[in-house]
Design a protein around this motif. Structure first.
Motif, PDB file in Angstrom:
ATOM      1  N   HIS A 246      -3.774  11.738  -7.066  1.00  0.00           N
ATOM      2  CA  HIS A 246      -4.363  10.951  -5.978  1.00  0.00           C
ATOM      3  C   HIS A 246      -4.319  11.696  -4.650  1.00  0.00           C
ATOM      4  O   HIS A 246      -5.222  11.574  -3.819  1.00  0.00           O
TER       5      HIS A 246
ATOM      6  N   HIS B 134      -7.673   1.547  -4.693  1.00  0.00           N
ATOM      7  CA  HIS B 134      -7.558   2.564  -5.733  1.00  0.00           C
ATOM      8  C   HIS B 134      -6.233   2.337  -6.437  1.00  0.00           C
ATOM      9  O   HIS B 134      -5.185   2.339  -5.819  1.00  0.00           O
TER      10      HIS B 134
ATOM     11  N   ASP C 255       0.840  -1.187   0.000  1.00  0.00           N
ATOM     12  CA  ASP C 255       0.000   0.000   0.000  1.00  0.00           C
ATOM     13  C   ASP C 255       0.879   1.242   0.000  1.00  0.00           C
ATOM     14  O   ASP C 255       1.763   1.393   0.853  1.00  0.00           O
TER      15      ASP C 255
ATOM     16  N   TRP D  44      -3.839   1.635  -1.572  1.00  0.00           N
ATOM     17  CA  TRP D  44      -3.411   2.404  -2.747  1.00  0.00           C
ATOM     18  C   TRP D  44      -2.357   1.589  -3.484  1.00  0.00           C
ATOM     19  O   TRP D  44      -1.320   1.264  -2.919  1.00  0.00           O
TER      20      TRP D  44
END
Length: 449
Positions: free
Chosen positions: A233, A222, A5, A253
């Motif tokens: 982002h 995402h 992440d 992420w």
RNA sequence: GGGUAGGUGGCAGAGUGGCUAUGCACGGGACUGCAGAUCCCGACUAUUGGGGUUCGAAUCCCCACCUACCCUCCA
């Protein structure tokens, strides 16, 4: 399974929602030019991620946006004199066409930004009410510094960031970091009605409006390429979390590395853009997928002839194996299941596709080396290849040859028997020139492409 | 200036404490009318440099050097 992440820069175990559901959003393209290999690299990875999550029984909803209004599209309008409708219709259909060719069919819903204008306006209104946005003569802007987490995703120190050569023409902005939520209409630009007059949305707000409408303020994954971390982002988080106050906006992420061409970053100014269509002239879609999956998703991929040819060779070997076993029905035995598990195991640790590819290559090699496969062995291999295809999409299945082609093949074999190799070779060359290969084996000849 | 990810054999690229992947390229062979493809055997056999921890390090820690990318639209 674990995935890296970006926000926490650590590996995190993927947890699903109730009913094993999972919501994933991936940033799609701006439809203003032909899809290039960078798009292929990114979307092939997310396709495999989606396929694998579903393979594990997760009920994934995969959402992708299509940016159909943006500065580049307006530039394109000015350059070509074409209308906004014409440009976005042409290039979005080319995008879908390429995705189909690359066997990327895992996206549940493509959301066009301009279908969400109302939601965008609603988000901007709420941001204004909360004091995060302000209007100027040319648009509405977000007060980046008011959101104290701004910079956390990209690990940017906002003051250090300022040191960069940031060219800001806009004197009305309170801070150079502030970004546009709404851009007021200029001459001959496509526009929509809003409380701030006619205009169009800023880039970052498109995505949060779409995800809020479809997933709500919080969702799970995402994704996007690395270059989107800042400011895209970063700004999405600032917008959505300022509105909802429900943190975190997303749990995982994920960012993919770039594609280089001959070790050089692909860029318009260097004119080294390789479109997907160009690559598909020389390589199978499966080969392109293999090439992308041979490197970890977060590392850069280098597109060069040697690497692509390697991948093509691997794709062909898999196809040869597939051809050898396709006369037997799939057979799911314990041994076959174990082989599949061994192949997919590396995906559990941060989608280690290179390791999975290695397992596949070694499985294919072992299988090709076996002489005189039994029906059972063939069935097992078929089962393994079919599972591999479900998740990775790298098993090339040639279309069934037309009757006329088979007649040619038989004719060639007869000529060979007679010793008329000149005529036989002429047939081979003619087929080759149409991209059809002849495979002469101990058990006979067959065609494939 | 700030940030992120890395530095592994001729090349590409895994491996996160002991058993030294894999592919390509290379040498020999089988098969084939030939070519290609496929198969077998073989050789080479690496971990940026320097310290440290350890019985043992590519793998952990420290320092140095180097590379790529981001901080500007970008998948």
């Amino acid at each position: 399974m674990e995935i890296r992440d970006t926000l926490s820069s650590s590996l995190k175990e993927i947890e699903t929602r109730e009913g094993k559901r999972l919501y994933m959003f991936v940033c799609g393209p701006t439809v203003q030019d032909d899809p290039h290999m960078g798009h292929a690299r990114t979307y092939i990875f997310y396709d495999v991620l989606a396929r694998y999550l579903r393979y594990r029984g997760i009920r994934l909803f995969y959402l992708m946006n299509i940016t159909d209004i943006e500065d580049h599209i307006i530039t394109k309008m000015k350059e070509t004199g074409r209308s906004w409708e014409d440009i976005t219709a042409t290039y979005s259909s080319r995008f879908f066409d390429v995705m189909e060719k690359l066997k990327i069919r895992s996206v549940n819903y493509y959301a066009f930004a301009t279908d969400f204008i109302e939601e965008i306006i609603s988000q901007i209104k709420r941001l204004m009410k909360k004091g995060y946005a302000y209007e100027t003569s040319d648009g509405v802007y977000y007060r980046a510094r008011k959101f104290k987490e701004y910079g956390r995703l990209s690990k940017q120190n906002l003051d250090q960031l300022m040191a960069g050569a940031r060219v800001e023409v806009n004197e009305e902005k309170e801070d150079p970091l502030d970004f546009a939520l709404w851009k007021k209409k200029k001459e001959r630009e496509p526009s929509w009605q809003s409380p701030w007059g006619e205009g169009r949305p800023g880039w970052h707000i498109e995505d949060t409006a779409i995800t809020e409408s479809i997933f709500g303020p919080n969702y799970d994954i995402h994704g996007g390429a690395k270059d989107l971390i800042f400011p895209h982002h970063e700004s999405e988080i600032a917008q959505m979390e300022a509105i909802s106050r429900k943190r975190p906006m997303v749990k995982y992420w994920i960012h993919t590395g770039h594609l280089n061409v001959d070790d050089i970053k692909m860029s318009k100014s260097l004119k080294n853009f390789v479109t997907v269509e160009e690559a598909l002239k020389n390589y199978w879609p499966e080969a392109i997928r293999i090439m992308m999956l041979s490197m970890k998703y977060n590392a850069p991929v280098n597109f060069e002839e040697k690497a692509a040819a390697d991948a093509q060779g691997t794709a062909e070997r898999i196809a040869i194996l597939q051809h050898r076993v396709d006369d037997s029905p799939e057979l799911k035995t314990e041994r076959a299941v174990e082989a599949v598990m061994k192949i997919f195991a590396p995906l559990e640790s941060d989608m280690n596709t290179p390791e999975t590819m290695r397992e596949i290559v070694s499985f294919v090699k072992d299988s090709l080396a076996k002489k005189g496969l039994t029906i059972q062995e063939k069935g097992e291999i078929r089962y393994v290849l079919s599972e591999v295809e479900k998740v990775l999409g790298i098993v090339h299945t040639p279309p069934l040859p037309e009757r006329s082609l088979n007649v040619l093949l038989e004719l060639r074999n007869e000529l060979r028997k007679k010793g008329d190799f000149t005529s036989a070779d002429r047939i081979r060359e003619s087929l080759n020139s149409r991209g059809i290969k002849i495979e002469d084996t101990a058990e006979g000849s067959y065609l494939w492409w």
